[in-house]
Motif scaffolding. Structure first.
Motif, PDB file in Angstrom:
ATOM      1  N   LYS A 347      23.580 -12.258  37.884  1.00 13.20           N
ATOM      2  CA  LYS A 347      24.508 -12.962  37.001  1.00 13.20           C
ATOM      3  C   LYS A 347      25.195 -11.958  36.088  1.00 13.20           C
ATOM      4  O   LYS A 347      24.549 -11.064  35.537  1.00 13.20           O
ATOM      5  N   ILE A 348      26.504 -12.131  35.920  1.00 10.75           N
ATOM      6  CA  ILE A 348      27.298 -11.227  35.087  1.00 10.75           C
ATOM      7  C   ILE A 348      28.057 -12.057  34.065  1.00 10.75           C
ATOM      8  O   ILE A 348      28.808 -12.977  34.418  1.00 10.75           O
ATOM      9  N   GLY A 349      27.874 -11.743  32.773  1.00 10.39           N
ATOM     10  CA  GLY A 349      28.429 -12.550  31.699  1.00 10.39           C
ATOM     11  C   GLY A 349      29.873 -12.231  31.346  1.00 10.39           C
ATOM     12  O   GLY A 349      30.518 -11.366  31.948  1.00 10.39           O
ATOM     13  N   ASP A 350      30.370 -12.927  30.326  1.00 10.35           N
ATOM     14  CA  ASP A 350      31.763 -12.813  29.888  1.00 10.35           C
ATOM     15  C   ASP A 350      32.090 -11.413  29.375  1.00 10.35           C
ATOM     16  O   ASP A 350      31.281 -10.779  28.681  1.00 10.35           O
ATOM     17  N   ILE A 359      24.171  -2.725  41.268  1.00  7.32           N
ATOM     18  CA  ILE A 359      23.372  -3.761  40.611  1.00  7.32           C
ATOM     19  C   ILE A 359      22.478  -4.396  41.668  1.00  7.32           C
ATOM     20  O   ILE A 359      22.966  -4.860  42.700  1.00  7.32           O
ATOM     21  N   GLY A 360      21.178  -4.454  41.429  1.00 12.80           N
ATOM     22  CA  GLY A 360      20.228  -4.952  42.408  1.00 12.80           C
ATOM     23  C   GLY A 360      20.171  -6.471  42.478  1.00 12.80           C
ATOM     24  O   GLY A 360      21.053  -7.177  42.002  1.00 12.80           O
ATOM     25  N   HIS A 361      19.085  -6.969  43.071  1.00 12.71           N
ATOM     26  CA  HIS A 361      18.907  -8.409  43.245  1.00 12.71           C
ATOM     27  C   HIS A 361      18.306  -9.034  41.981  1.00 12.71           C
ATOM     28  O   HIS A 361      17.473  -8.435  41.303  1.00 12.71           O
ATOM     29  N   GLY A 362      18.727 -10.259  41.678  1.00 14.73           N
ATOM     30  CA  GLY A 362      18.115 -11.035  40.614  1.00 14.73           C
ATOM     31  C   GLY A 362      18.289 -10.469  39.226  1.00 14.73           C
ATOM     32  O   GLY A 362      17.446 -10.703  38.352  1.00 14.73           O
ATOM     33  N   CYS A 363      19.366  -9.740  38.989  1.00 12.72           N
ATOM     34  CA  CYS A 363      19.598  -9.160  37.664  1.00 12.72           C
ATOM     35  C   CYS A 363      20.367 -10.137  36.779  1.00 12.72           C
ATOM     36  O   CYS A 363      21.216 -10.893  37.260  1.00 12.72           O
ATOM     37  N   SER A 364      20.068 -10.103  35.503  1.00 10.97           N
ATOM     38  CA  SER A 364      20.768 -10.941  34.527  1.00 10.97           C
ATOM     39  C   SER A 364      21.461 -10.035  33.519  1.00 10.97           C
ATOM     40  O   SER A 364      20.801  -9.345  32.734  1.00 10.97           O
ATOM     41  N   ILE A 365      22.786 -10.031  33.562  1.00  6.12           N
ATOM     42  CA  ILE A 365      23.579  -9.156  32.696  1.00  6.12           C
ATOM     43  C   ILE A 365      24.382 -10.030  31.748  1.00  6.12           C
ATOM     44  O   ILE A 365      25.145 -10.906  32.179  1.00  6.12           O
ATOM     45  N   GLY A 366      24.231  -9.808  30.453  1.00  5.76           N
ATOM     46  CA  GLY A 366      24.851 -10.656  29.446  1.00  5.76           C
ATOM     47  C   GLY A 366      26.333 -10.398  29.255  1.00  5.76           C
ATOM     48  O   GLY A 366      27.002  -9.799  30.099  1.00  5.76           O
ATOM     49  N   VAL A 380      16.338  -6.951  36.692  1.00  3.71           N
ATOM     50  CA  VAL A 380      16.547  -6.309  35.391  1.00  3.71           C
ATOM     51  C   VAL A 380      17.305  -7.272  34.481  1.00  3.71           C
ATOM     52  O   VAL A 380      18.233  -7.959  34.922  1.00  3.71           O
ATOM     53  N   THR A 381      16.904  -7.320  33.222  1.00  2.00           N
ATOM     54  CA  THR A 381      17.594  -8.151  32.228  1.00  2.00           C
ATOM     55  C   THR A 381      18.297  -7.251  31.221  1.00  2.00           C
ATOM     56  O   THR A 381      17.663  -6.409  30.570  1.00  2.00           O
ATOM     57  N   ILE A 382      19.608  -7.422  31.109  1.00  2.00           N
ATOM     58  CA  ILE A 382      20.409  -6.656  30.151  1.00  2.00           C
ATOM     59  C   ILE A 382      21.099  -7.659  29.237  1.00  2.00           C
ATOM     60  O   ILE A 382      21.952  -8.434  29.679  1.00  2.00           O
ATOM     61  N   GLU A 383      20.730  -7.656  27.974  1.00  2.00           N
ATOM     62  CA  GLU A 383      21.257  -8.656  27.047  1.00  2.00           C
ATOM     63  C   GLU A 383      22.643  -8.257  26.528  1.00  2.00           C
ATOM     64  O   GLU A 383      23.175  -7.200  26.867  1.00  2.00           O
ATOM     65  N   ASP A 384      23.222  -9.113  25.698  1.00  3.05           N
ATOM     66  CA  ASP A 384      24.606  -8.960  25.244  1.00  3.05           C
ATOM     67  C   ASP A 384      24.833  -7.634  24.507  1.00  3.05           C
ATOM     68  O   ASP A 384      23.969  -7.145  23.774  1.00  3.05           O
TER      69      ASP A 384
END
Length: 731
Positions: A347-350, A359-366, A380-384
């Motif tokens: 997921k890639i945020g605004d 970017i690998g599998h199942g990553c959450s990018i804010g 990997v989780t990358i917050e805002d």
């Protein structure tokens, strides 16, 4: 299995011919694990995801496609994880490709590994020796044939090393793979290797060559532009040589140099140079970065993200070298730039911007995140508001809001970076404390848990389970070292390794470092001396070792020829694999940067490729050659026109055409004017360029006016047409 291999092609059409000889391979899976700490303390380097595919899959896929029938994977460090991975993979189910593992906890070098393989008596003929960190798409057919023919004539020809040209940086004296500049002396006629040196002392600025090299070889070439691919075709005698010489530990430093210096036994090593094929070894972070980019830019085809092989997810290739998996969520305001791979369920945020990254599998990018030139592994989780530049982020890492990773940072598995925290450049962070006793890469090619590395097997299981239950209460792991809510240890740089941090990093070498090296460098380039005689840095060496004033010109010419060959190989691959023009341009641009060429060089090389292809594919009459050439120019004019941005570049193409007609393909000479007219008619070359070419030839010798005279009527017609247009404009 057939469905999984859909789209993958064989490296060579000679697969069946190779299969009949029942070719075997030895794959050293754990070489140089110490280069990749702290990652390898928790998982083996052999499983490093390279563009979201375990690294060993690339090596095995190439061996299988190149006709190898049986591979012995030698495992030492983290052997259980390697063996478990292979046993649960699709490799064990292939009918004509056997992958067998050999485990040892006592081997601390490649020499020990090969001695054990000799004791097991599993190799029955010539075999391919390769490390598990090597990626290639070359065909083995020619190299294997050369090796066998030499062996028939001379039983002492025991090894053929695969090499490839790779011009090193004149400032840092390291290759694009981060390895030190390599010096090799090769017999110009037989391709026998007679000198090998990869540990040059640049502070002294000299290399000493034995007089016998010149006396015993009538003509040898000394190279500092060769890359050792670490792919060797070996006779069975190689294994017995390691058994007879227990001081042989390193493949190159001990075995190769030992054979080159041994005048008694007379064993010989030869080289096989590849040009259009790809081969590279990954033994530091810079080579990891370089090879990953080469994969994205399709130099390793068919081992590329959008060709599915052995379990990797299906990616779709889009414009500008972007690869996307089918299941991703991307905000409309997010920007994904060229040469980027986005994995499944990420997921890639605004307002997030991602360029030149994986970017690998199942990553959450804010939201409002900036990622450039980095490798983000799975989950990997990358917050805002985070900023990540030229870094490697392993599985399960959490980077909290506002945090920043400066260039060269390595975050190992499940590390947590706290809010607003900045991780300094070249830092390595792990959940484990830094070991106090580490193996030296200067002594070992092969790292093992029993050879001075702290044993982490039990600790890993406990730490992972503890992390899952309550990550913030992990015993002994400070939260303050990585900011508020952070988790992990920042490793200190080992003494003597400070210089290597920026040399071997995934980050570009900083300008201040280059300037510092430049000021420290000696006034003159490295001198290659044999007593009082000075030898040229590359090219053919004559017995008198005389250096002429034309050496630089000869070297430049060789470089241009090599560039043309690489462009031609790229073009032919585009023809045979139906690659789009936009992707061909990307590849040619990479070559342009690599060889430091300009647009006119690219235009000339592409035109040369077009004409060569037209000639090779025409087997009939002269009229058929003209027809075929016209068709090829029409089909590929977009590619050629891309590099023709001004008149000088267009004139360069005309001059290149003259050169082709006079030297390499005289068959085009009768058709010069007609093909020139085609280039004009299809708006590839403007009339101004043709008229300017004609004007420049006015003062030339008659011998240089051959084609101007041939095109005289066409040029007169252009002049009349040009005058008429001017008159119409005036009216």
């Amino acid at each position: 299995m057939g469905a999984q291999r859909k789209g993958a092609s064989r490296v060579s059409d000679d697969h069946e011919e190779l299969a009949r000889v029942s070719l075997q391979a030895v794959l050293l899976a754990d070489s140089f694990t110490t280069k990749f700490r702290p990652i390898t303390l928790e998982r083996p380097k052999v499983l490093l995801p390279l563009v979201n595919v375990p690294m060993i899959n690339y090596t095995l896929s190439w061996l299988e496609s190149a006709g190898v029938e049986e591979v012995f994977v030698f495992c030492c460090a983290n052997s259980k994880q390697v063996i478990d991975y292979l046993e649960n993979s699709d490799w064990v189910s292939l009918p004509d490709f056997a992958v067998r593992t050999i485990e040892s906890h006592n081997s601390i070098s490649a020499g020990d590994a090969l001695r054990l393989i000799y004791e097991r008596n599993v190799i029955h003929g010539d075999f391919v020796l390769i490390t598990g960190d090597t990626i290639s798409n070359m065909s083995l057919t020619q190299a294997l044939q050369e090796h066998k023919e030499r062996k028939k004539k001379d039983s002492n020809a025991v090894m053929t090393m695969v090499v490839k040209r790779s011009k090193p940086s004149p400032i840092t004296h390291q290759s694009r793979l981060g390895t030190d500049e390599l010096f090799m002396a090769i017999d110009h006629n037989t391709k026998q290797l007679v000198y090998y040196e990869d540990r040059v002392d640049y502070s002294k600025g000299i290399i000493h060559l034995d007089k016998s090299l010149i006396m015993d070889n009538s003509s040898i070439s000394l190279h500092n532009d060769m890359q050792d691919c670490y792919i060797d075709i070996c006779s069975p005698e190689v294994l017995s040589l390691f058994t007879d010489n227990f001081d042989y530990q390193h493949l190159r430093r001990h075995f190769v140099k030992g054979l080159l210096l041994d005048d008694i036994m007379g064993y010989k090593i030869y080289t096989h140079e590849i040009c259009s094929s790809y081969a590279a070894r990954i033994d530091n972070y810079r080579s990891y970065d370089t090879v990953s980019k080469d994969i994205i830019q399709r130099w390793t085809y068919p081992l590329v993200p959008d060709v599915k092989f052995f379990g990797n997810s299906t990616y779709k290739l889009e414009r500008q070298g972007m690869y996307r998996a089918s299941e991703i969520l991307q905000a409309r305001s997010a920007q994904v730039g060229p040469f980027t791979v986005i994995g499944d369920n990420s997921k890639i945020g605004d307002n997030t911007k991602i360029t030149n990254s994986i970017i690998g599998h199942g990553c959450s990018i804010g939201s409002n995140v900036k990622i450039e030139g980095s490798y983000i592994w799975d989950n990997v989780t990358i917050e805002d508001g985070c900023k990540i530049s030229n870094a490697i982020v392993c599985d399960g890492v959490v980077i909290k809001s506002g945090a920043e990773l400066e260039p060269g940072v390595i975050l190992s598995f499940k590390v947590v970076v706290g809010d607003q925290f900045t991780v300094p450049s070249y830092s390595k962070v792990s959940l484990f404390e830094q070991p106090t006793n580490q193996d030296s890469d200067e002594e070992l090619e092969y790292a093992d848990n029993s050879s001075g590395i702290v044993e982490f097997a039990d600790t890993t299981d406990k730490s992972n389970s503890a992390l899952m239950s309550n990550p913030l209460e992990m015993q002994g792991w400070p939260a303050s070292e990585l900011g508020k809510g952070g988790l992990g240890y920042v490793w200190s740089i080992c003494e003597g390794s400070v210089e290597e941090e920026w040399r071997h990093s995934v980050a570009p070498i900083p300008a201040d470092k280059l300037e510092k090296v430049l000021h420290k460098a000696p006034d003159d380039e490295v001198e290659l001396t044999q007593d009082a005689n000075v030898l040229p840095p590359s090219g053919e060496l004559k017995s008198d070792s005389y250096v002429s004033d034309g050496d630089d010109n000869e070297s430049s010419r060789d470089d241009s020829i090599h560039f043309e060959k690489e462009v031609e190989a790229t073009f032919l691959r585009a023809v045979h694999e139906n690659i789009e023009v936009a992707n061909v341009i990307l590849e040619v641009n990479s070559l342009r940067l690599s060889f430091n060429k300009v647009a006119s060089d690219c235009a000339g090389a592409i035109f040369y490729s077009l004409m060569n292809f037209a000639l090779d594919s025409s087997r009939g009459s002269s009229s058929e050659l003209l027809k075929n050439t016209t068709s090829i120019i029409t089909k590929w004019k977009k590619l050629l026109k891309y590099y023709l941005t001004d008149l000088d570049e267009e004139i360069e193409v005309i001059l290149k055409f003259e050169e082709i007609c006079l030297e390499s393909a005289k068959e085009f000479t009768p058709h010069f004017t007609k093909i020139l007219w085609q280039l004009y008619d299809q708006e590839i070359i403007q009339e101004e360029a043709i008229l300017k070419w004609d004007a420049e030839k006015k003062e030339a010798d008659d011998s240089d006016k051959l084609f101007v005279k041939q095109a005289e009527k066409f040029i007169e017609w252009l002049k009349v047409a040009s005058e008429e247009e001017e008159e119409e404009e005036e009216e």
